[in-house]
Design a protein around this motif. Structure first.
Motif, PDB file in Angstrom:
ATOM      1  N   LEU A 113      -1.034  -4.121   1.585  1.00 42.26           N
ATOM      2  CA  LEU A 113      -0.655  -3.096   0.611  1.00 42.26           C
ATOM      3  C   LEU A 113       0.478  -2.207   1.139  1.00 42.26           C
ATOM      4  O   LEU A 113       1.410  -1.863   0.405  1.00 42.26           O
ATOM      5  CB  LEU A 113      -1.884  -2.241   0.265  1.00 42.26           C
ATOM      6  N   LEU A 133      -2.920   1.195  -8.184  1.00 41.39           N
ATOM      7  CA  LEU A 133      -3.357  -0.168  -7.884  1.00 41.39           C
ATOM      8  C   LEU A 133      -3.984  -0.755  -9.150  1.00 41.39           C
ATOM      9  O   LEU A 133      -5.028  -0.272  -9.618  1.00 41.39           O
ATOM     10  CB  LEU A 133      -4.373  -0.169  -6.738  1.00 41.39           C
ATOM     11  N   MET A 136      -7.814  -1.565 -10.153  1.00 47.65           N
ATOM     12  CA  MET A 136      -8.810  -0.508 -10.368  1.00 47.65           C
ATOM     13  C   MET A 136      -8.525   0.202 -11.694  1.00 47.65           C
ATOM     14  O   MET A 136      -7.605   1.020 -11.779  1.00 47.65           O
ATOM     15  CB  MET A 136      -8.768   0.505  -9.222  1.00 47.65           C
ATOM     16  N   TYR A 173     -13.532  -0.219   1.393  1.00 46.20           N
ATOM     17  CA  TYR A 173     -12.507   0.713   0.893  1.00 46.20           C
ATOM     18  C   TYR A 173     -11.889   1.549   2.011  1.00 46.20           C
ATOM     19  O   TYR A 173     -12.355   1.538   3.139  1.00 46.20           O
ATOM     20  CB  TYR A 173     -13.150   1.680  -0.120  1.00 46.20           C
ATOM     21  N   GLY A 174     -10.856   2.310   1.615  1.00 49.62           N
ATOM     22  CA  GLY A 174     -10.402   3.412   2.445  1.00 49.62           C
ATOM     23  C   GLY A 174     -11.333   4.582   2.163  1.00 49.62           C
ATOM     24  O   GLY A 174     -11.690   4.826   1.005  1.00 49.62           O
ATOM     25  N   GLU A 193      -9.486   3.202   7.064  1.00 48.81           N
ATOM     26  CA  GLU A 193      -9.455   2.034   6.182  1.00 48.81           C
ATOM     27  C   GLU A 193     -10.583   1.082   6.554  1.00 48.81           C
ATOM     28  O   GLU A 193     -10.713   0.676   7.700  1.00 48.81           O
ATOM     29  CB  GLU A 193      -8.092   1.334   6.279  1.00 48.81           C
ATOM     30  N   LYS A 194     -11.402   0.753   5.592  1.00 44.80           N
ATOM     31  CA  LYS A 194     -12.512  -0.200   5.750  1.00 44.80           C
ATOM     32  C   LYS A 194     -13.317   0.053   7.026  1.00 44.80           C
ATOM     33  O   LYS A 194     -13.334  -0.762   7.951  1.00 44.80           O
ATOM     34  CB  LYS A 194     -11.973  -1.632   5.695  1.00 44.80           C
ATOM     35  N   ILE A 206     -11.216   5.834  -1.530  1.00 44.59           N
ATOM     36  CA  ILE A 206      -9.884   5.911  -2.135  1.00 44.59           C
ATOM     37  C   ILE A 206      -9.896   4.961  -3.327  1.00 44.59           C
ATOM     38  O   ILE A 206     -10.141   3.765  -3.172  1.00 44.59           O
ATOM     39  CB  ILE A 206      -8.813   5.501  -1.096  1.00 44.59           C
ATOM     40  N   TYR A 210      -2.530   7.369  -6.195  1.00 43.03           N
ATOM     41  CA  TYR A 210      -1.954   8.196  -5.137  1.00 43.03           C
ATOM     42  C   TYR A 210      -0.720   8.926  -5.660  1.00 43.03           C
ATOM     43  O   TYR A 210      -0.020   8.425  -6.540  1.00 43.03           O
ATOM     44  CB  TYR A 210      -1.448   7.339  -3.974  1.00 43.03           C
ATOM     45  N   GLN A 232      -1.486  -1.767   6.540  1.00 42.58           N
ATOM     46  CA  GLN A 232      -2.322  -0.946   5.663  1.00 42.58           C
ATOM     47  C   GLN A 232      -1.594   0.338   5.292  1.00 42.58           C
ATOM     48  O   GLN A 232      -1.049   1.027   6.157  1.00 42.58           O
ATOM     49  CB  GLN A 232      -3.645  -0.596   6.361  1.00 42.58           C
ATOM     50  N   THR A 234      -3.154   2.973   4.289  1.00 42.35           N
ATOM     51  CA  THR A 234      -3.958   4.085   4.828  1.00 42.35           C
ATOM     52  C   THR A 234      -3.493   4.471   6.234  1.00 42.35           C
ATOM     53  O   THR A 234      -3.448   5.658   6.575  1.00 42.35           O
ATOM     54  CB  THR A 234      -5.460   3.704   4.827  1.00 42.35           C
TER      55      THR A 234
HETATM   56  C1  G1P Z   1      -6.898  -0.924  -1.079  1.00 43.19           C
HETATM   57  C2  G1P Z   1      -6.744   0.270  -0.135  1.00 43.19           C
HETATM   58  C3  G1P Z   1      -8.074   0.995   0.019  1.00 43.19           C
HETATM   59  C4  G1P Z   1      -8.616   1.400  -1.341  1.00 43.19           C
HETATM   60  C5  G1P Z   1      -8.706   0.161  -2.247  1.00 43.19           C
HETATM   61  C6  G1P Z   1      -9.079   0.542  -3.660  1.00 43.19           C
HETATM   62  O1  G1P Z   1      -7.736  -1.881  -0.465  1.00 43.19           O
HETATM   63  O2  G1P Z   1      -6.270  -0.188   1.106  1.00 43.19           O
HETATM   64  O3  G1P Z   1      -7.905   2.143   0.828  1.00 43.19           O
HETATM   65  O4  G1P Z   1      -9.876   2.003  -1.196  1.00 43.19           O
HETATM   66  O5  G1P Z   1      -7.445  -0.520  -2.317  1.00 43.19           O
HETATM   67  O6  G1P Z   1      -9.225  -0.611  -4.403  1.00 43.19           O
HETATM   68  P1  G1P Z   1      -7.793  -3.407  -0.991  1.00 43.19           P
HETATM   69  O7  G1P Z   1      -8.537  -3.383  -2.275  1.00 43.19           O
HETATM   70  O8  G1P Z   1      -6.369  -3.854  -1.155  1.00 43.19           O
HETATM   71  O9  G1P Z   1      -8.536  -4.172   0.082  1.00 43.19           O
END
Ligand code: G1P
Length: 293
Positions: A113, A133, A136, A173-174, A193-194, A206, A210, A232, A234
């Motif tokens: 990301l 994103l 979501m 998640y973050g 992050e995770k 998160i 943002y 990342q 984050t």
């Molecule tokens: C990304 C971000 C993460 C966030 C999430 C929300 O993760 O890195 O911090 O909580 O989106 O969907 P990913 O879904 O790409 O693993």
């Protein structure tokens, strides 16, 4: 405090969508429909409602149809008008960003990301921007990004939408730690992050909305890999907060979030957005009940 207006939004849409194969073999996952609109259209709608003027898509191979979706289609428009389908025609025109309001750039390799966001740096330039994103979907009366822009007008700095998740889900998640977990807007003290088991500073995740200051790009340019061996976002936000001393605020989102990257979230979103249609809700409810009973 008068802040620089948030005019531009970035949408990272380069992901492969492997969880939805074969549906996503020849079609971007962002074009899957949640009820009668592609996922990406829902998210662009949210940004538009928040006053965004320029829509920046970070795409990848096989994503050309997203660009087509946000363009005029003269033949279709002509046919709709010739058949007096004015309502549908008007709806299509309303959904469309205006001339020059879209930009498309490619993330050439799936490096994470943070890397996708960095790919938008030349188009964003030296101004604060929104990042959404598309997986979501944030469902609420007041769009999540509108709430964030309101908070930005008061607080400035960088803002992240957050919401609680069950503790056994934090590793997906973050996660942020804040100075007041009950407040609508709180100062972020920590981000991770995770997190592995026991490392999450709270259960506030998160959510994928943002507002970021452009100094994030210089940090992303270091291309340092983090969790999952990906670049990342984050990690660069942590550097912007801790090393560059920029303030980060968490804006608590009170609506519902549907993760359309998961099959269950995607199905739930379809039901919820269908039930939003007042002309169809009654019939849909009856049908759903009959399917479950
Ligand atoms: C990304 C971000 C993460 C966030 C999430 C929300 O993760 O890195 O911090 O909580 O989106 O969907 P990913 O879904 O790409 O693993």
């Amino acid at each position: 405090m008068a802040q620089q207006t948030i005019r531009k939004a970035v949408f990272p849409v380069a992901g492969l969508g492997t969880r939805f194969l074969p549906a996503t073999k020849a079609m971007p996952k962002e074009m899957l429909t949640v009820f009668d609109r592609p996922i990406i259209q829902h998210v662009v709608d949210e940004a538009k409602a928040a006053g965004i003027e320029h829509f920046i898509f970070v795409t990848g191979r096989n994503k050309g149809v997203i660009e087509d979706h946000f363009d005029r289609m003269y033949e279709l428009e002509h046919t709709l008008q010739a058949r007096n389908k004015n309502k549908i025609f008007q709806m299509l025109m309303k959904d469309l960003p205006g001339p020059g309001q879209t930009s498309f750039t490619r993330q050439q390799a799936p490096l994470g990301l943070g890397h996708a966001v960095w790919c938008a740096r030349e188009i964003v330039g030296n101004e604060p921007f929104a990042l959404l994103l598309p997986d979501m979907l944030h469902h609420s009366k007041v769009p999540c990004l509108s709430e964030m822009i309101d908070a930005y007008d008061t607080y400035g700095g960088n803002l992240i939408a957050v919401a609680p998740v069950p503790e056994d889900q934090t590793h997906h998640y973050g996660i942020v730690g804040v100075d007041d977990e009950k407040a609508k807007v709180s100062r972020i003290l920590r981000m991770i992050e995770k997190p592995t088991s026991g490392m999450a500073p709270s259960n506030l995740h998160i959510t994928g909305r943002y507002i970021l200051q452009p100094e994030i790009f210089a940090l992303l340019a270091k291309h340092e890999s983090g969790a999952g061996n990906e670049i990342q976002l984050t990690d660069s936000m942590i550097a912007l907060m801790d090393k560059e001393r920029q303030p980060f605020y968490a804006v608590r989102f009170k609506g519902q979030i549907y993760d359309c990257g998961s099959q269950v979230g995607f199905l739930a979103a379809n039901v919820v957005y269908a039930l939003d249609r007042s002309d169809l809700a009654k019939d849909i409810r009856i049908k759903l009940r009959s399917l479950i009973d």
